[in-house]
Each structure stands twice: as structure tokens, then as C-alpha cells.
Design a protein around this motif. Structure first.
Motif, PDB file in Angstrom:
ATOM      1  N   TYR A 820      21.605 -62.919  -0.959  1.00  0.00           N
ATOM      2  CA  TYR A 820      22.287 -62.023  -0.027  1.00  0.00           C
ATOM      3  C   TYR A 820      23.246 -62.850   0.828  1.00  0.00           C
ATOM      4  CZ  TYR A 820      18.506 -58.825  -1.284  1.00  0.00           C
ATOM      5  OH  TYR A 820      17.634 -58.030  -1.980  1.00  0.00           O
ATOM      6  N   SER A 821      24.374 -62.232   1.172  1.00  0.00           N
ATOM      7  CA  SER A 821      25.396 -62.977   1.925  1.00  0.00           C
ATOM      8  C   SER A 821      25.554 -62.483   3.360  1.00  0.00           C
ATOM      9  CB  SER A 821      26.742 -62.855   1.210  1.00  0.00           C
ATOM     10  OG  SER A 821      27.113 -61.479   1.069  1.00  0.00           O
ATOM     11  N   SER A 822      24.901 -61.366   3.712  1.00  0.00           N
ATOM     12  CA  SER A 822      25.081 -60.828   5.051  1.00  0.00           C
ATOM     13  C   SER A 822      23.953 -59.854   5.373  1.00  0.00           C
ATOM     14  CB  SER A 822      26.420 -60.087   5.155  1.00  0.00           C
ATOM     15  OG  SER A 822      26.407 -58.949   4.289  1.00  0.00           O
ATOM     16  N   VAL A 823      23.856 -59.507   6.644  1.00  0.00           N
ATOM     17  CA  VAL A 823      22.892 -58.492   7.068  1.00  0.00           C
ATOM     18  C   VAL A 823      23.207 -57.175   6.363  1.00  0.00           C
ATOM     19  CG1 VAL A 823      22.031 -57.152   9.022  1.00  0.00           C
ATOM     20  CG2 VAL A 823      22.521 -59.584   9.308  1.00  0.00           C
ATOM     21  N   GLN A 824      24.522 -56.899   6.214  1.00  0.00           N
ATOM     22  CA  GLN A 824      24.915 -55.645   5.577  1.00  0.00           C
ATOM     23  C   GLN A 824      24.412 -55.553   4.134  1.00  0.00           C
ATOM     24  OE1 GLN A 824      26.815 -57.656   7.341  1.00  0.00           O
ATOM     25  NE2 GLN A 824      28.507 -56.619   8.408  1.00  0.00           N
ATOM     26  N   SER A 825      24.442 -56.674   3.412  1.00  0.00           N
ATOM     27  CA  SER A 825      24.017 -56.639   2.007  1.00  0.00           C
ATOM     28  C   SER A 825      22.527 -56.357   1.871  1.00  0.00           C
ATOM     29  CB  SER A 825      24.381 -57.958   1.310  1.00  0.00           C
ATOM     30  OG  SER A 825      23.719 -59.050   1.918  1.00  0.00           O
ATOM     31  N   VAL A 826      21.758 -56.728   2.883  1.00  0.00           N
ATOM     32  CA  VAL A 826      20.331 -56.396   2.881  1.00  0.00           C
ATOM     33  C   VAL A 826      20.155 -54.937   3.300  1.00  0.00           C
ATOM     34  CG1 VAL A 826      18.053 -56.953   3.829  1.00  0.00           C
ATOM     35  CG2 VAL A 826      19.725 -58.788   3.448  1.00  0.00           C
ATOM     36  N   SER A 827      20.933 -54.532   4.287  1.00  0.00           N
ATOM     37  CA  SER A 827      20.807 -53.181   4.839  1.00  0.00           C
ATOM     38  C   SER A 827      21.126 -52.114   3.802  1.00  0.00           C
ATOM     39  CB  SER A 827      21.735 -53.029   6.045  1.00  0.00           C
ATOM     40  OG  SER A 827      21.750 -51.706   6.507  1.00  0.00           O
ATOM     41  N   LYS A 828      22.085 -52.373   2.933  1.00  0.00           N
ATOM     42  CA  LYS A 828      22.507 -51.326   1.998  1.00  0.00           C
ATOM     43  C   LYS A 828      21.462 -51.019   0.918  1.00  0.00           C
ATOM     44  CE  LYS A 828      25.122 -54.146  -1.322  1.00  0.00           C
ATOM     45  NZ  LYS A 828      26.455 -54.376  -1.908  1.00  0.00           N
ATOM     46  N   LEU A 829      20.412 -51.829   0.852  1.00  0.00           N
ATOM     47  CA  LEU A 829      19.315 -51.535  -0.073  1.00  0.00           C
ATOM     48  C   LEU A 829      18.495 -50.340   0.400  1.00  0.00           C
ATOM     49  CD1 LEU A 829      17.897 -55.140  -0.674  1.00  0.00           C
ATOM     50  CD2 LEU A 829      19.443 -53.863  -2.164  1.00  0.00           C
ATOM     51  N   GLY A 830      18.738 -49.951   1.681  1.00  0.00           N
ATOM     52  CA  GLY A 830      17.915 -48.907   2.269  1.00  0.00           C
ATOM     53  C   GLY A 830      16.853 -49.467   3.192  1.00  0.00           C
ATOM     54  N   VAL A 831      17.008 -50.760   3.567  1.00  0.00           N
ATOM     55  CA  VAL A 831      16.071 -51.388   4.497  1.00  0.00           C
ATOM     56  C   VAL A 831      16.355 -50.841   5.893  1.00  0.00           C
ATOM     57  CG1 VAL A 831      15.285 -53.569   5.494  1.00  0.00           C
ATOM     58  CG2 VAL A 831      15.947 -53.460   3.068  1.00  0.00           C
ATOM     59  N   ASP A 832      15.325 -50.271   6.527  1.00  0.00           N
ATOM     60  CA  ASP A 832      15.546 -49.659   7.826  1.00  0.00           C
ATOM     61  C   ASP A 832      15.771 -50.715   8.905  1.00  0.00           C
ATOM     62  OD1 ASP A 832      12.758 -50.070   9.382  1.00  0.00           O
ATOM     63  OD2 ASP A 832      12.350 -49.649   7.269  1.00  0.00           O
ATOM     64  N   LYS A 833      16.269 -50.262  10.036  1.00  0.00           N
ATOM     65  CA  LYS A 833      16.627 -51.190  11.108  1.00  0.00           C
ATOM     66  C   LYS A 833      15.412 -51.935  11.662  1.00  0.00           C
ATOM     67  CE  LYS A 833      19.478 -51.653  15.235  1.00  0.00           C
ATOM     68  NZ  LYS A 833      20.317 -50.963  16.239  1.00  0.00           N
ATOM     69  N   ARG A 856      20.017 -60.976  15.566  1.00  0.00           N
ATOM     70  CA  ARG A 856      19.740 -59.791  16.384  1.00  0.00           C
ATOM     71  C   ARG A 856      21.031 -59.230  16.981  1.00  0.00           C
ATOM     72  NH1 ARG A 856      15.038 -62.436  19.513  1.00  0.00           N
ATOM     73  NH2 ARG A 856      13.248 -62.092  18.185  1.00  0.00           N
ATOM     74  N   TRP A 857      21.938 -60.118  17.361  1.00  0.00           N
ATOM     75  CA  TRP A 857      23.209 -59.668  17.932  1.00  0.00           C
ATOM     76  C   TRP A 857      23.969 -58.833  16.904  1.00  0.00           C
ATOM     77  CZ3 TRP A 857      25.322 -59.469  22.651  1.00  0.00           C
ATOM     78  CH2 TRP A 857      26.687 -59.186  22.735  1.00  0.00           C
ATOM     79  N   GLN A 858      23.943 -59.309  15.662  1.00  0.00           N
ATOM     80  CA  GLN A 858      24.636 -58.545  14.617  1.00  0.00           C
ATOM     81  C   GLN A 858      23.985 -57.165  14.427  1.00  0.00           C
ATOM     82  OE1 GLN A 858      25.226 -60.725  10.894  1.00  0.00           O
ATOM     83  NE2 GLN A 858      25.192 -62.654  12.040  1.00  0.00           N
ATOM     84  N   ASP A 871      29.981 -53.577   2.974  1.00  0.00           N
ATOM     85  CA  ASP A 871      30.546 -54.650   2.152  1.00  0.00           C
ATOM     86  C   ASP A 871      31.407 -55.617   2.949  1.00  0.00           C
ATOM     87  OD1 ASP A 871      29.345 -53.768  -0.200  1.00  0.00           O
ATOM     88  OD2 ASP A 871      30.926 -52.265  -0.503  1.00  0.00           O
ATOM     89  N   LEU A 872      31.585 -55.345   4.239  1.00  0.00           N
ATOM     90  CA  LEU A 872      32.392 -56.252   5.065  1.00  0.00           C
ATOM     91  C   LEU A 872      31.581 -57.488   5.426  1.00  0.00           C
ATOM     92  CD1 LEU A 872      34.073 -53.727   7.542  1.00  0.00           C
ATOM     93  CD2 LEU A 872      35.076 -54.787   5.504  1.00  0.00           C
ATOM     94  N   PRO A 873      32.247 -58.672   5.478  1.00  0.00           N
ATOM     95  CA  PRO A 873      31.533 -59.880   5.900  1.00  0.00           C
ATOM     96  C   PRO A 873      31.111 -59.751   7.359  1.00  0.00           C
ATOM     97  CG  PRO A 873      33.886 -60.296   5.785  1.00  0.00           C
ATOM     98  CD  PRO A 873      33.673 -58.932   5.207  1.00  0.00           C
ATOM     99  N   SER A 874      29.931 -60.337   7.670  1.00  0.00           N
ATOM    100  CA  SER A 874      29.454 -60.278   9.052  1.00  0.00           C
ATOM    101  C   SER A 874      30.259 -61.226   9.916  1.00  0.00           C
ATOM    102  CB  SER A 874      27.971 -60.641   9.113  1.00  0.00           C
ATOM    103  OG  SER A 874      27.764 -61.935   8.598  1.00  0.00           O
ATOM    104  N   LYS A 875      30.494 -60.807  11.144  1.00  0.00           N
ATOM    105  CA  LYS A 875      31.263 -61.638  12.063  1.00  0.00           C
ATOM    106  C   LYS A 875      30.444 -61.877  13.327  1.00  0.00           C
ATOM    107  CE  LYS A 875      34.738 -58.786  12.158  1.00  0.00           C
ATOM    108  NZ  LYS A 875      36.046 -58.198  12.524  1.00  0.00           N
ATOM    109  N   GLN A 876      30.532 -63.100  13.817  1.00  0.00           N
ATOM    110  CA  GLN A 876      29.887 -63.423  15.089  1.00  0.00           C
ATOM    111  C   GLN A 876      30.821 -62.951  16.196  1.00  0.00           C
ATOM    112  OE1 GLN A 876      26.893 -64.969  15.109  1.00  0.00           O
ATOM    113  NE2 GLN A 876      26.727 -64.782  17.302  1.00  0.00           N
ATOM    114  N   THR A 877      30.375 -62.001  16.998  1.00  0.00           N
ATOM    115  CA  THR A 877      31.263 -61.421  18.004  1.00  0.00           C
ATOM    116  C   THR A 877      30.997 -61.952  19.400  1.00  0.00           C
ATOM    117  OG1 THR A 877      29.713 -59.583  18.261  1.00  0.00           O
ATOM    118  CG2 THR A 877      31.519 -59.290  16.686  1.00  0.00           C
ATOM    119  N   ALA A 878      30.005 -62.855  19.508  1.00  0.00           N
ATOM    120  CA  ALA A 878      29.727 -63.433  20.828  1.00  0.00           C
ATOM    121  C   ALA A 878      29.175 -64.825  20.650  1.00  0.00           C
ATOM    122  CB  ALA A 878      28.741 -62.562  21.586  1.00  0.00           C
TER     123      ALA A 878
END
Length: 1022
Positions: A820-833, A856-858, A871-878
Motif C-alpha cells: 500500500y502506498s497511502s492511507v487512501q489505498s487502505v481505506s478504499k478496501l472498505g476499511v472503516d475509520k 492520525r493527522w491525515q 487515488d490521490l497521493p497523501s500529503k502532509q498538511t502540517a
């Protein structure tokens, strides 16, 4: 005047009867009753105990079996005049119990219509329906029905008597006299009131209307009974008692027969299986002495007609073998050569010589003793196999009677007396039950109870009375009763709380008293760990291992070298604090040494003062001597010191002239003498028998003291022999395949003495590298991998608290080849928050998040989990500050219960918060009796019954485990730190005995505030 009490409820009418079956029997005999019917409500759970007492003490009192049942407005007592009536009653109780949830019953009219043999004592309720029920009983059960007349001396009793006499005349049903007993003596009335309040979930004050108004439901003298009841009523009562001839000794067990192929007898088939087994077990041929033992065992099995029993066990273990479920048989019969050939046990008879007399006894005529341990995570498969094979009508688990212990007694009695919940909790938390020199009563008074007040005095008295009382029936851990015909012909069956489980109403002691077969299907965590280690070894090396393979290879000196150093964390049986202290002293060098090692660290040998003599003789410091050749034959293997229960029993036979039956009575008395004191009745016979045979009085006294030491705690050699096999196998695996062994232990938790954190700490000390949990590399379970030529453990996703197995399996199954390359790629499997947050907290997303804080910030960005943005790459926003070492430690333990980073002691020491102290690995450099300060996380407390109030603490620092001895006086003076500390500083004295090091505690200092937020795990063993 003769009188038989036909309606008597014991405390097995849960939360109603206020006396035990034994108390009722003794009181009935004392009052001169001719017979007593134990008639608990829809239950036969207490009747065996009454039967056993009458039989063992040869009381002149007839026991009548019965039960009281309610259906709508009809209440009846059913009595069993014969075996057919008994089977009928068992069926009715079973049907009523099986229709309802655990603890309840639902009788139907059909049950009552189906009665053809039971006597029916009808208890009219003063309702309009009574006339209808009277006519119904007369129509369907003529000549077997009576009206039961009770005299409770209430204000409405005259009216009730007239009502019953009118019903008797109108329906032509005779009247008999009943005491409706709920307690053996009048002073149990307060306890009976408390039981009523507990059952109603109210205080005594709140349920006044439900309480007995006087003591008339206690056993009364015959003089008083003669004044209360008409002579004609009493005559009917005695007539009923005279017609009841059924005795529980009439019950005969019949074994399942379908296991034998057509055309063969059970014995022929058993001989065939044993012959086949000898070819597998003794590849180079059967030694002549083993062949003689096999012949002797088979002849005895045939003589006592036990082939079906062995075939039943064989069938169960063969099922387990076919499913790849690891198992190991134990028990006196399990360690026979026949069981070795049937593959019930892996104990090689060439390595241990169990006393043949304990295999099966002609004189005792009891079923053989075989327990089979299965993997704890797969035992349910075996249980369901038994249910499927024999059906619910022919197989059920034995019961375990759950009794009141200190905490439950304090809480229930206190609530019934109106004491506040907060005060009861305060008592429970602050009473030190390990302090045997200051009883709990005195401690409760110290904690603020006013003993001179009525409520205070009653509180203590009632807790004392109720402790040991049955609270409800639960299921035995695995004791199955399997029968040829319907089980409800033998004993009532009811639903367990677990779905797909049924239990009989008797426990293992009741079954033993009646000589009924019980097959023990038990669970053992170490078998799970060993089987998983075998699989890992085969998967990664291609080497096929088995328990039998390891035992047949005989003793490996390197394994025993490790054991002698007490390097046994995680090893079966010899991993406890007490065992580790003994290992460097006893220095096991072979399999039989392990058998002794496991048995000697038990209360029996310790209380009998056998440990030190054995060690001195083993080390050549004391000569080994025997007073006779007969005693030598029994004790030679253990250097003249009785270590095993079998040896003590055999000594009574060869040295004091006990018969086999008398020796078995001695064994039973040993098992319960702390409760009953029955062991003392054997003292004179034992001393006299030994002195008459030429033994010195001093020797005889010492043997009796040792027997008393074995009371309740004697450990059989047969069990120790089976446990030693697993102790050796687990030690062998730890030595040669440590990474795989530790990974398998972790995958088999919960089990044993140690938490995951402690096991990982020990694995690190054995140079096993631990890889962190990771969504891109972890499986659900812990796995092993090679890292730079060495085996390492990769933590599995299962270690993350609260993460569902289905989510973890989904992550593993759908994982891309490149991860997996990002939180999003794990999330799209249907893994709940929630699951994503748990992964983040465990730092399992580190491959694409800087640390758990960044992950956690992401997750706080809601867009992360929306389908459009997956499918967007995760970005560190802080710019988030990385956690400190201590924050990492707290987070790890909160999320997983373990940490791979610095130990808490290391961190606190680096912060200068611990002052000057000595670490575990430095204690060996300290002089004997020198002062020392140690600090560690409390990981265990043990307070054995043999320790005279001493508690053994285990403190873990960053170099290992420290053994601390806390005397009772020290604990009492510093109770707060003793009871509550998670991080403990101990100032004390170093004591050394060879390689064994202890710290004798002087001052206990609670350092827990330094670990605020840190979730430590401590195991407490009493």
C-alpha cells in the motif's frame, strides 16, 4: 415414633435452600429420622453428596431421591420408589430444563401425564384450580398421589388445613406429613432471608413480604412433629418411605458400542489396534519386558470389562490426529503401554515406570483415569465431533458447581443487607487475601466496619456462612459423559450458557462417587504453541517434527543445560517463579528428573517437608536409606523420599497393611481433608499398622505428616510424566528454533504465565530480532522471516487492540505486490475509520506516514476516506512534532500492549527519575545478605498456600526479571504499595543460593505515578 422427611431442599435449590446436603443428612440422623428425601427444585444436583456421606459413614438413614416441580398453579414433589421412577424423573427434569435457558425450566402438562412410576406429593396452593388438579391427579395417577400437608404455623394455616382435608375427602387422595425443610437448624433463618433477597435482586428490607415469617422450615424434633401432625398423616408418610427402595448404587453405566466393527468383540478389536500400534511405536521390535506389560494390561482390561472405554478415547484422539489437532493423554491409565501403542500418549514406557497398581484397580472397580489435553484453540472441534457422533441425547459435559468465594459473598451479602456498592468495592479492593496471619474479618474491621453494630456482626457472620455455598451450575472444562442409551435415563441434562452445549447436573466428584465414566477432553495452550512451531519449522526448513519423535530421540544434554540455568520463560510447566528457583538446585539431567522437578514444586511435597531431604540426597549431602525392602521398592526412584501421590498410597499398603480399597479411601480423604478433616481417622490405623510391621514410631509419624502435606495437593506421577514430555518438547523447540517458538507462543495467547510483552522481552534477550507490525509486511498472525541470515519475528496485525480479524484478513488478502502506498489505498478496501485509527495508533502505517501522529493527522482530513480522493497521493498538511520516546512507549502499550522501543525502566532512568538502583543483571555481583535497591514493572504476584503468607513478586526491568520475596508483616505494614503498585521500588537484602537470587523486601515504594497512562499487565496467582 418413626418419621421420614419427604420434602427437603438443600442449597442446590440455588438461593433458596440454606443448608448443604451433608448438613441435612447429619441433622436428620441426629434427630433420629428413618429416611430423608432430598428434593431440590427441578434438580438432582445435590443428591449424590447426601448419598456419598450416608454410604461412607454407614449412617442408618434411608436416602430417597426426588425433586419438587411447579407447573402453572400445580406444585408437586416427585419421589422415586424404584429405578424406573428414577429414570422417569431424570427424563422429566431434562425435558423441562432443555426447553428453557440456563438456570430456568419449563414444565409441560405432558411431562406430568407421562409419569408412570414416580410417587406424587401434591402441595395445594389454596387456589380455585386446586379442585381441578385434585380430580386430574386422581384420574391419571391413582394410588400414586398424596396431598402433602405442611405446618408452618402461619396465621392462615387453619384455613389451609381445612382446605387440604376437604380436597382429600372430595378427591379421595390421602394426606401425608411434610416438613418442607429449607435449613437443617433454626439459626440458618438469617442466611435464608439473605438468599431470598439475593434471588430477588433486592435488599432484605425491600423484600420483606417474600421472607419466611418463622423458623418452622428447619428440621424439627420428632416430639414436635408428633404434636403438629395427625398420626394418620404420619403413618402415610412412613408408608411412602417404606415403599421407596431405589438406591443410587443401582445405576450402571453402559459404554457406547458402535465403535466396534461387526463380527468382532470389543476386546478382539482392542487387541488388534494395540498390535498395530506396537509396530509403529517399537520399530526395532518390542522389548520382552514391554511385551509382558502389554499382556498384563490387556488381561486386566478384559477382566474388568473396560475395552469400550479405551476404544472411546482412541476414537476421539484418532479424530484429532486426522484433523491435525495436537493432543497428549495423561492420567494413571493414560501412561500405560496400551495407551502408548494406541497413540493416546507420547510418554515412552521405556523412560518412566509408573506403578502398575494405579493403572486400573481390581478392588476399587473404578473407571480408568485418562485425561486428554487438546490444543486450546481447537478443542471445540473435538467437542462438536463428540456431540455429532453420539448426539445430544447420549453426550453431555459434566457440571462444575460455582460456589460463593470471598468477593462474590461480600458483594451479594452486603447488597442484601443494604450496604452501599462503593463501600463493598472498597472492602474487596483493600482486603489482602494473601495475608493468612490476619484474617479478612479483622481486615474489614480495620477498613471501617463496625463489628459491634447488628449489621456489622451479621455481615461477617453471613459471609462466613455463605462462602462455599453453590451459586449455580456451570460446565466442566471438558469432562464428557457418553452413554450407550439416552443420557437422561442416568442423570438430568440441562442447557449450558454457551450455545450448542449441554451439561449434566453432577460434577466430577459426583461421577467418581457413583463410578460413572467421564472422558476428559481438556484444553492446553502449550499444545497449540507446539503444533504451530512444528508447522513453522516444516514450512521454513522442511523438517518434520512430532512430540513422539522428540521423546524417542532420548535426552539432549544441551536442552538440559538450558533448563538447569532456569532459562525457561515460555516453557511448559517449568516456567513459573517457583519452578525457576528450583531448577538450578535440582539440576535436571534426564527425562525422569523433569518428572520429579514438575511434581516436587507443589504444595504436597513442600508441606510434607520432602524437598530439602530430596535435594540433599541428590547432591550427595545425605545418605539414602530405607527401613525395609518393601519401602525401597516404592521409594527407590525418588531416593527414599515420597514425591508422588501414588507413592504415598503405595506406602500405606506395603508399610501399614492397607488393602487397595482402604488405600483408595485414604486417597479420597487426602483430596478433601482440609474441608472435612477425614484424614485424621486414618492416623491410628497407619501408625499401628507400621509399628506392628517393625517400623519405628518416628518413621511412621513422619510418613503420616507427609500424607497430611499431600492433602489436597498430591501430584500424581502419571500426570507429571505426561507434563514432562511437553516440558521437554517445548524446551527443545526454544533451544533449537527460538524465533519460531516465540512466534508460536504469541500466536497461542492467552496461555501460561507471561504476557506478549514479557515473551518479546525474553526473545530479545535470546538475540531474536523483532520486526514491527506493518500493513505492508504483517500477516494476521505473527510470522518468522530471515533477516541477514538470522530468523526474526514479524509482529502480526492481531496484536493491535480492537482490530477485527476480518479487517486484518482483508488488508492481507488485498495487499498489492508492491504494498500500500497511502492511507487512501487502505481505506478504499472498505476499511472503516475506526480500524484506520487503530492501525495509525499502532504505527502500522509507517511505510507512508512519518509516524503515528502524522498518520492520525491525515485521517483527520475527511477527504481521505471519500471515494473521489482515494487515488490521490497523501500529503502532509502540517508540520507535526514527532512523539518522544516516552510518548511512543505509552502509545505502543495503549495500542498493542507491547513496545519494541526502550523499556520503561530505561526511559525513566535516562530522565533521572529512579535514582540509584541495581538492575537484574547486576544482582549476581552483589554479596550475599548485602543491601540493595531494585526497581521494576510488577508483572506477577504469587502467594501459594504453602508459603505461610509470603508473596513472591516478579519485577521486570530492562535486563530481565527480579524475584522479590515479601513477608506477610512487610505487606501488612505497606499495604497500599503492596496491593496497588504497577511500578515498584524495593529496598531489601540480596539472598543467594547457588545461581538462585532473591531480594527480601524491606521497604516497598510505589513509583506508579511515573508511569501515568502506561497500561501494565500483571498476573496474580493465589
Amino acid at each position: 415414633m418413626r418419621y421420614a422427611e419427604l420434602f427437603c431442599q438443600s442449597n442446590f435449590s440455588f438461593l433458596e435452600g440454606a443448608s448443604s446436603p451433608e448438613e441435612l443428612v447429619k441433622q436428620a440422623h441426629f434427630l433420629g429420622y428413618s429416611a430423608l428425601a432430598v428434593t431440590d427444585e427441578c434438580s438432582l444436583a445435590g443428591v449424590v453428596r447426601a448419598h456419598t456421606l450416608i454410604k461412607n459413614t454407614e449412617l442408618d438413614l434411608k436416602l430417597i431421591v426426588g425433586s419438587v416441580l411447579c407447573f402453572e398453579s400445580l406444585k408437586v414433589v416427585l419421589l422415586c420408589p424404584n429405578k424406573a421412577a428414577y429414570s422417569e424423573l431424570c427424563r422429566v427434569i431434562s425435558n423441562a430444563r432443555r426447553r428453557a435457558n440456563k438456570g430456568a425450566y419449563q414444565l409441560e402438562k405432558w411431562d406430568l401425564l407421562s409419569l408412570k412410576h414416580c410417587f406424587i406429593l401434591w402441595l395445594p396452593q389454596g387456589e380455585h384450580e386446586d379442585a381441578q388438579w385434585g380430580a386430574w391427579l386422581k384420574r391419571y395417577h391413582p394410588n400414586r398421589s398424596w396431598i402433602g400437608m405442611q405446618r408452618e404455623l402461619s396465621n392462615l394455616e387453619r384455613q389451609h388445613i381445612k382446605h387440604c382435608e376437604m380436597l382429600s375427602e372430595r378427591c379421595d387422595i390421602p394426606i401425608c406429613a411434610l416438613g418442607a425443610v429449607l435449613m437443617h437448624c433454626a439459626n440458618r433463618i438469617r442466611l435464608q432471608h439473605v438468599l431470598t433477597a439475593i434471588k430477588a435482586n433486592q435488599s432484605v428490607e425491600e423484600c420483606k413480604g417474600q421472607l419466611l415469617v418463622n423458623c418452622e422450615r428447619s428440621m424439627r424434633t420428632k416430639d414436635k412433629i408428633a404434636k403438629l401432625f395427625k398420626s394418620s398423616w404420619l403413618q402415610e408418610t412412613n408408608t411412602i418411605a417404606n415403599l421407596c427402595h431405589f438406591n443410587l448404587d443401582e445405576l450402571r453405566y453402559q459404554y457406547p458400542s458402535e465403535l466396534v466393527p461387526q463380527g468382532k468383540t470389543a476386546m478382539q478389536y482392542l487387541r488388534e489396534l494395540v498390535a498395530q500400534g506396537t509396530q509403529r511405536r517399537f520399530v526395532d521390535g518390542v522389548p520382552s519386558d514391554i511385551a509382558k506389560t502389554i499382556k498384563k494390561e490387556l488381561e486386566l482390561i478384559e477382566e474388568l470389562d473396560y475395552p469400550y472405554f479405551f476404544l472411546t478415547i482412541y476414537d476421539i484422539v484418532m479424530y484429532a490426529k486426522s484433523q491435525g489437532i495436537l493432543y497428549q493423554g495423561r492420567g494413571s491409565a493414560a501412561n500405560s503401554v496400551v495407551c502408548y501403542c494406541l497413540e493416546i500418549t507420547a510418554v515412552d514406557p521405556r523412560q518412566v515406570a509408573v506403578l502398575f497398581e494405579r493403572f486400573i484397580s481390581r478392588e476399587r472397580n473404578e473407571p480408568p483415569d485418562i485425561d486428554v489435553d487438546f490444543e486450546h484453540q481447537r478443542r471445540e472441534e473435538v467437542i462438536q465431533y463428540i456431540y455429532q457422533k453420539y448426539g445430544r441425547k447420549r453426550a453431555a459435559l459434566a457440571a462444575t458447581v460455582i460456589t460463593y468465594r470471598f468477593k462474590s459473598a461480600v458483594r451479594d451479602v452486603g447488597k442484601a443487607l443494604g450496604i452501599s456498592e462503593s463501600q463493598l468495592t472498597y472492602f474487596i479492593k483493600n482486603v489482602n487475601r494473601r495475608d493468612r496471619s490476619l484474617n479478612w474479618q479483622a481486615q474489614i474491621i480495620e477498613l471501617g466496619l463496625e463489628p459491634s453494630s447488628l449489621k456489622g456482626a451479621q455481615f461477617i457472620e453471613l459471609i462466613t456462612d455463605i462462602m462455599g455455598f453453590p451459586r449455580h451450575l456451570s460446565q466442566h472444562v471438558g469432562g464428557f459423559v457418553i452413554s450407550a442409551g439416552p443420557l437422561h435415563d442416568l442423570v438430568p441434562v440441562e442447557n449450558a450458557s454457551m450455545p450448542e452445549r449441554t451439561v449434566i447436573q453432577w460434577d466430577k466428584d459426583d461421577l467418581e462417587s457413583l463410578a460413572l465414566l467421564k472422558v476428559d477432553v481438556l484444553a492446553l495452550g502449550m499444545l497449540s504453541a507446539i503444533r504451530k512451531t512444528f508447522e513453522m519449522v516444516y514450512q521454513h526448513t522442511g523438517r518434520s517434527l512430532s512430540i513422539a519423535y522428540l521423546t524417542q530421540r532420548q535426552d539432549d544434554p544441551k536442552v538440559y543445560e538450558m533448563i538447569q540455568k532456569a532459562d525457561t520463560v515460555g516453557v511448559f510447566q517449568i516456567e513459573s517463579r517457583a519452578q525457576m528457583s528450583m531448577l538450578p538446585r535440582l539440576k535436571p539431567r534426564c527425562y525422569y528428573d523433569l518428572v520429579v522437578q514438575i511434581a516436587i514444586v507443589r504444595p504436597g511435597p513442600i508441606q510434607g517437608d520432602m524437598v530439602h531431604p530430596f535435594l540433599k540426597r541428590r547432591n550427595g549431602e545425605e545418605a539414602v536409606s530405607y527401613p525395609s525392602e518393601a519401602v525401597k521398592a516404592v521409594l527407590e526412584r525418588t531416593l527414599g523420599v515420597p514425591i508422588f501421590q501414588e507413592q504415598v498410597i503405595k506406602l500405606a499398603m506395603v508399610a501399614a497393611g492397607f488393602t487397595g480399597g482402604e488405600a483408595d479411601q485414604l486417597r479420597r480423604a487426602m483430596a478433601s481433608w482440609k474441608k472435612t478433616g477425614e484424614l485424621m481417622q486414618f492416623k491410628d490405623k497407619l501408625l499401628k499398622g507400621m509399628t506392628e510391621r517393625g517400623y519405628e514410631h518416628q518413621f511412621a509419624e513422619r510418613i503420616f505428616e507427609q500424607i497430611c502435606g499431600f492433602g489436597e495437593y498430591g501430584f500424581p506421577e502419571s500426570h507429571s510424566a505426561s507434563f514432562a514430555v511437553l516440558a521437554y518438547a517445548s524446551s527443545w523447540l526454544k533451544l533449537y528454533y527460538p524465533a519460531m517458538f516465540y512466534a508460536s507462543l504469541l500466536n497461542s495467547l492467552p496461555m501460561g504465565f507471561y504476557s506478549a510483552s514479557q515473551l518479546l522481552q525474553d526473545a530479545k534477550r535470546h538475540d531474536v530480532f523483532i520486526l514491527p507490525v506493518c500493513v505492508n509486511h504483517s500477516s494476521y498472525e505473527h510470522t518468522v522471516h530471515q533477516v541477514e541470515g538470522q530468523w526474526a519475528i514479524r509482529l502480526g496485525l492481531k496484536i493491535i487492540k480492537g482490530l477485527r480479524q476480518s479487517i486484518a484478513n482483508l488488508i492481507v488478502e488485498k495487499r498489492p505486490n508492491n504494498g500500500y502506498s497511502s492511507v487512501q489505498s487502505v481505506s478504499k478496501l472498505g476499511v472503516d475509520k475506526g480500524a484506520l485509527e487503530r492501525l495509525a495508533s499502532a504505527n502500522a502505517l509507517r511505510d507512508f506516514s512519518q509516524d503515528r501522529y502524522a498518520a492520525r493527522w491525515q485521517l483527520m482530513n475527511q477527504e481521505v476516506t471519500l471515494p473521489l480522493f482515494t487515488d490521490l497521493p497523501s500529503k502532509q498538511t502540517a508540520d507535526i512534532q514527532s512523539p518522544s520516546d516516552f510518548e511512543t512507549l505509552l502509545e505502543d502499550h495503549t495500542a498493542m500492549g507491547i513496545s519494541l522501543n526502550k523499556h520503561p525502566i530505561t526511559l525513566l532512568d535516562e530522565r533521572g527519575e529512579l535514582g540509584v538502583f541495581t538492575r537484574m543483571n547486576e544482582l549476581c555481583k552483589k554479596a550475599h545478605k548485602s543491601m540493595v535497591t531494585v526497581v521494576g514493572v510488577v508483572t506477577g504476584k504469587q502467594s501459594p498456600g504453602t508459603a505461610a503468607g509470603v508473596t513472591f513478586f516478579t519485577l521486570e526491568d530492562d535486563t530481565g526479571n527480579i524475584n522479590v520475596v515479601v513477608w506477610a508483616g512487610t505487606a501488612r505494614a505497606q499495604k497500599k504499595a503492596y496491593l496497588g503498585a504497577k511500578l515498584l521500588e524495593v529496598k531489601g537484602i540480596v539472598e543467594k543460593e547457588g545461581n538462585v537470587i532473591h531480594v527480601i523486601a524491606g521497604r516497598l515504594i510505589d513509583k506508579s505515578p511515573l508511569l501515568q497512562g502506561f497500561d501494565t499487565q500483571s498476573r496474580h496467582f493465589h
